[in-house]
Structure formats: C-alpha cells, structure tokens
Motif scaffolding. Structure first.
Motif, PDB file in Angstrom:
ATOM      1  N   ASN A  90      41.029  38.850  50.722  1.00 12.41           N
ATOM      2  CA  ASN A  90      39.905  38.869  49.831  1.00 12.41           C
ATOM      3  C   ASN A  90      40.101  37.475  48.960  1.00 12.41           C
ATOM      4  O   ASN A  90      39.581  37.291  47.806  1.00 12.41           O
ATOM      5  CB  ASN A  90      39.477  39.805  48.943  1.00 12.41           C
ATOM      6  N   GLY A  91      40.726  36.315  49.642  1.00 12.69           N
ATOM      7  CA  GLY A  91      40.884  35.077  49.166  1.00 12.69           C
ATOM      8  C   GLY A  91      42.197  34.956  48.149  1.00 12.69           C
ATOM      9  O   GLY A  91      42.387  33.547  47.769  1.00 12.69           O
ATOM     10  N   GLN A  92      42.796  35.820  48.099  1.00 11.59           N
ATOM     11  CA  GLN A  92      44.264  35.828  47.415  1.00 11.59           C
ATOM     12  C   GLN A  92      45.455  35.753  48.336  1.00 11.59           C
ATOM     13  O   GLN A  92      45.383  36.577  49.125  1.00 11.59           O
ATOM     14  CB  GLN A  92      44.284  36.863  46.263  1.00 11.59           C
ATOM     15  N   ALA A  93      46.444  34.965  47.994  1.00 15.77           N
ATOM     16  CA  ALA A  93      47.418  34.770  48.818  1.00 15.77           C
ATOM     17  C   ALA A  93      48.419  35.951  49.119  1.00 15.77           C
ATOM     18  O   ALA A  93      48.762  36.586  48.035  1.00 15.77           O
ATOM     19  CB  ALA A  93      48.267  33.525  48.373  1.00 15.77           C
ATOM     20  N   LEU A  94      48.894  36.284  50.110  1.00 18.65           N
ATOM     21  CA  LEU A  94      49.845  37.046  50.395  1.00 18.65           C
ATOM     22  C   LEU A  94      50.824  36.707  51.189  1.00 18.65           C
ATOM     23  O   LEU A  94      50.403  36.605  52.579  1.00 18.65           O
ATOM     24  CB  LEU A  94      49.336  38.358  50.876  1.00 18.65           C
ATOM     25  N   PRO A  95      52.059  36.453  51.113  1.00 20.22           N
ATOM     26  CA  PRO A  95      53.172  35.911  51.975  1.00 20.22           C
ATOM     27  C   PRO A  95      53.112  36.986  52.940  1.00 20.22           C
ATOM     28  O   PRO A  95      53.057  38.133  52.895  1.00 20.22           O
ATOM     29  CB  PRO A  95      54.537  35.840  50.906  1.00 20.22           C
ATOM     30  N   ALA A  96      53.574  36.489  54.387  1.00 18.53           N
ATOM     31  CA  ALA A  96      54.409  37.350  55.479  1.00 18.53           C
ATOM     32  C   ALA A  96      55.031  38.211  54.765  1.00 18.53           C
ATOM     33  O   ALA A  96      56.156  37.895  53.851  1.00 18.53           O
ATOM     34  CB  ALA A  96      54.814  36.372  56.556  1.00 18.53           C
ATOM     35  N   GLY A  97      55.236  39.476  55.539  1.00 24.03           N
ATOM     36  CA  GLY A  97      56.301  40.602  55.124  1.00 24.03           C
ATOM     37  C   GLY A  97      55.661  41.838  55.283  1.00 24.03           C
ATOM     38  O   GLY A  97      54.515  42.148  55.927  1.00 24.03           O
ATOM     39  N   LYS A  98      56.463  42.677  54.824  1.00 21.56           N
ATOM     40  CA  LYS A  98      55.990  44.253  54.744  1.00 21.56           C
ATOM     41  C   LYS A  98      55.820  44.680  53.257  1.00 21.56           C
ATOM     42  O   LYS A  98      56.538  44.225  52.189  1.00 21.56           O
ATOM     43  CB  LYS A  98      57.250  45.135  55.338  1.00 21.56           C
ATOM     44  N   TYR A  99      54.516  45.384  53.103  1.00 23.01           N
ATOM     45  CA  TYR A  99      54.504  45.849  51.619  1.00 23.01           C
ATOM     46  C   TYR A  99      53.762  47.316  51.752  1.00 23.01           C
ATOM     47  O   TYR A  99      53.098  47.811  52.673  1.00 23.01           O
ATOM     48  CB  TYR A  99      52.992  44.864  51.239  1.00 23.01           C
ATOM     49  N   SER A 100      54.061  48.081  50.659  1.00 23.24           N
ATOM     50  CA  SER A 100      53.115  49.186  50.555  1.00 23.24           C
ATOM     51  C   SER A 100      52.186  49.056  50.016  1.00 23.24           C
ATOM     52  O   SER A 100      52.008  48.124  49.377  1.00 23.24           O
ATOM     53  CB  SER A 100      54.240  50.255  49.747  1.00 23.24           C
ATOM     54  N   VAL A 101      51.276  50.074  50.465  1.00 22.74           N
ATOM     55  CA  VAL A 101      49.721  49.889  49.923  1.00 22.74           C
ATOM     56  C   VAL A 101      49.456  51.041  49.089  1.00 22.74           C
ATOM     57  O   VAL A 101      49.417  52.167  49.572  1.00 22.74           O
ATOM     58  CB  VAL A 101      48.808  49.621  51.051  1.00 22.74           C
ATOM     59  N   PHE A 102      48.839  50.594  47.869  1.00 24.98           N
ATOM     60  CA  PHE A 102      48.406  51.781  47.023  1.00 24.98           C
ATOM     61  C   PHE A 102      47.111  51.322  46.584  1.00 24.98           C
ATOM     62  O   PHE A 102      46.482  50.376  46.858  1.00 24.98           O
ATOM     63  CB  PHE A 102      49.306  51.936  45.701  1.00 24.98           C
ATOM     64  N   GLY A 103      46.267  52.347  45.862  1.00 19.45           N
ATOM     65  CA  GLY A 103      44.990  52.000  45.486  1.00 19.45           C
ATOM     66  C   GLY A 103      44.505  52.885  44.466  1.00 19.45           C
ATOM     67  O   GLY A 103      45.190  54.108  44.000  1.00 19.45           O
ATOM     68  N   ILE A 104      43.526  52.463  43.475  1.00 24.05           N
ATOM     69  CA  ILE A 104      43.220  53.179  42.246  1.00 24.05           C
ATOM     70  C   ILE A 104      41.496  53.091  42.025  1.00 24.05           C
ATOM     71  O   ILE A 104      41.250  51.940  42.274  1.00 24.05           O
ATOM     72  CB  ILE A 104      43.962  52.625  40.888  1.00 24.05           C
ATOM     73  N   ALA A 105      41.190  54.294  42.100  1.00 25.27           N
ATOM     74  CA  ALA A 105      39.602  54.176  42.239  1.00 25.27           C
ATOM     75  C   ALA A 105      39.196  54.277  40.843  1.00 25.27           C
ATOM     76  O   ALA A 105      40.021  54.977  39.908  1.00 25.27           O
ATOM     77  CB  ALA A 105      39.221  55.721  42.776  1.00 25.27           C
ATOM     78  N   GLY A 106      38.088  53.342  40.668  1.00 24.00           N
ATOM     79  CA  GLY A 106      37.606  53.467  39.518  1.00 24.00           C
ATOM     80  C   GLY A 106      36.085  54.003  39.428  1.00 24.00           C
ATOM     81  O   GLY A 106      35.758  54.775  40.349  1.00 24.00           O
ATOM     82  N   ASP A 107      35.445  53.806  38.485  1.00 18.89           N
ATOM     83  CA  ASP A 107      33.989  54.347  38.623  1.00 18.89           C
ATOM     84  C   ASP A 107      32.995  53.808  39.642  1.00 18.89           C
ATOM     85  O   ASP A 107      32.463  54.639  40.398  1.00 18.89           O
ATOM     86  CB  ASP A 107      33.254  53.999  37.191  1.00 18.89           C
ATOM     87  N   THR A 108      33.090  52.397  39.767  1.00 24.05           N
ATOM     88  CA  THR A 108      32.398  51.911  40.770  1.00 24.05           C
ATOM     89  C   THR A 108      33.119  50.749  41.645  1.00 24.05           C
ATOM     90  O   THR A 108      32.770  50.353  42.952  1.00 24.05           O
ATOM     91  CB  THR A 108      31.184  51.040  40.242  1.00 24.05           C
ATOM     92  N   ASP A 109      34.365  50.817  41.508  1.00 24.17           N
ATOM     93  CA  ASP A 109      35.165  49.795  42.328  1.00 24.17           C
ATOM     94  C   ASP A 109      36.684  50.549  42.699  1.00 24.17           C
ATOM     95  O   ASP A 109      36.683  51.630  42.020  1.00 24.17           O
ATOM     96  CB  ASP A 109      35.797  48.732  41.454  1.00 24.17           C
ATOM     97  N   PHE A 110      37.526  49.786  43.367  1.00 13.30           N
ATOM     98  CA  PHE A 110      38.662  50.457  43.840  1.00 13.30           C
ATOM     99  C   PHE A 110      39.591  49.224  43.905  1.00 13.30           C
ATOM    100  O   PHE A 110      39.294  47.936  44.422  1.00 13.30           O
ATOM    101  CB  PHE A 110      38.416  50.881  45.550  1.00 13.30           C
ATOM    102  N   THR A 111      40.765  49.330  43.347  1.00  9.07           N
ATOM    103  CA  THR A 111      41.723  48.215  43.299  1.00  9.07           C
ATOM    104  C   THR A 111      42.857  48.580  44.470  1.00  9.07           C
ATOM    105  O   THR A 111      43.430  49.725  44.465  1.00  9.07           O
ATOM    106  CB  THR A 111      42.483  48.332  42.029  1.00  9.07           C
ATOM    107  N   VAL A 112      42.980  47.494  45.540  1.00 10.11           N
ATOM    108  CA  VAL A 112      44.224  47.788  46.222  1.00 10.11           C
ATOM    109  C   VAL A 112      45.247  47.056  46.272  1.00 10.11           C
ATOM    110  O   VAL A 112      44.946  45.772  45.624  1.00 10.11           O
ATOM    111  CB  VAL A 112      43.559  47.173  47.778  1.00 10.11           C
ATOM    112  N   ILE A 113      46.415  47.646  46.028  1.00  7.81           N
ATOM    113  CA  ILE A 113      47.754  47.066  45.588  1.00  7.81           C
ATOM    114  C   ILE A 113      48.763  46.764  46.641  1.00  7.81           C
ATOM    115  O   ILE A 113      49.041  47.921  47.301  1.00  7.81           O
ATOM    116  CB  ILE A 113      48.292  47.930  44.417  1.00  7.81           C
TER     117      ILE A 113
END
Length: 174
Positions: A90-113
C-alpha cells in the motif's frame, strides 16, 4: 529374552508411529496452506499459513479477529509473508525477506503488521512487537459469499486478500 526383544520392537514401532502423526500438520484441525505468485513488479510473494474453519462461530465474538487484539491472521504458527525482492505494501516500503503477519481489527479499519520474528508460534506477537517492520491500515470489505475456511489469495497484480466468513482484508503489493 524373546519377550524383551518383542517389547522393544513394539515400543519402537509405537514411538515411530506417534512421532510421524505428531509431525503430520495436514491432520491438524487447522491444516497448513500456502499460496505463491509472481506479481507484475517481478517479485515472487507467498503467504504460508494455517486454515481455521468457522464451524458455526462468529468472527469477533467466538473467534478471531477480536477488536483491538493482535491476531496471527491464521492459526497455529504465525502466518508468514515472504518476498524475494523489495516491495511496497500500500505504498510503504518492505525489504525482501520473511515476515510474520499479524492484524488488529478496529471499528472500521484493520491494521496489518509485518514483523521480523517469523518463526514463532502465532500467539507470540506481544513478545516480539519490538521487531515490527511495517504497519499498514486497510479497510476491510464484505464478501458476497461466506468463506468457511480462512483462505489467502494473491492476484498477479499484487493484491493479497484474506477471505474468512464474510470478511475480506486486502492489501496491494507492488
């Protein structure tokens, strides 16, 4: 002597069978799954996860994601996102590699970590949150049909979607 040898063989066979079943992740209630795709930017991305089923439960009430709580975005071990090249999420840099993915649900949005500690049990986010690399806010949408098993898809354009129940959580990888 024969009795001792027979017991030893029986015990060895039992232990070998038990070890094989314990390591067969496909027999879990939430079996493993993986999706990979070479996207338009030339990067190959993948999501390695486990697929929980709703089994009549309600998302946000009986099963994750619960509002305001970190969720592994799958089951069992942490969901792993991998890219072989530097990308943007979504336009933000992420270097090559492996990452765990977590999420936090909000009232109307969702944060992917995206977190550097990728080889962890899925509920170990709090112990590793200092290793967060990227947080992206997305707007969940509603699916036209309910998805019983949590499923990820990757479109060749780079759109990654998590489908579960009537929720669709997507982000764009370029």
């Amino acid at each position: 002597m024969k009795r001792i040898l027979a017991l030893a063989v029986l015990a060895s066979t039992f232990l070998a069978a038990t070890s094989c079943n314990a390591q067969d992740k496909s027999k879990r209630p939430s079996p493993p799954a993986k999706v990979s795709q070479k996207i338009a930017s030339g990067a190959t991305i993948s999501v390695d996860y486990s697929q929980p089923s709703l089994k009549g439960r309600t998302i946000g009430k009986d099963v994750e994601p619960m509002k305001g709580q970190a969720w592994r975005m799958g089951a069992n071990e942490a969901t792993v996102f991998e890219t072989d090249k530097d990308v943007t999420i979504n336009g933000q840099a992420l270097p090559a590699g492996k990452y765990s993915v977590f999420g936090i649900a909000g009232d109307t949005d969702f944060t992917v970590i995206f977190n550097k500690a990728w080889k962890v049990w899925g509920t170990e986010y709090e112990a590793n949150k200092a290793q967060d690399v990227l947080k992206v806010a997305v707007k969940p949408t509603t699916a036209s049909a309910s998805q019983e098993k949590l499923t990820y898809t990757i479109d060749p354009s780079g759109k990654v979607s998590l489908l579960w129940g009537n929720q669709v959580i997507s982000f764009d990888v370029k």
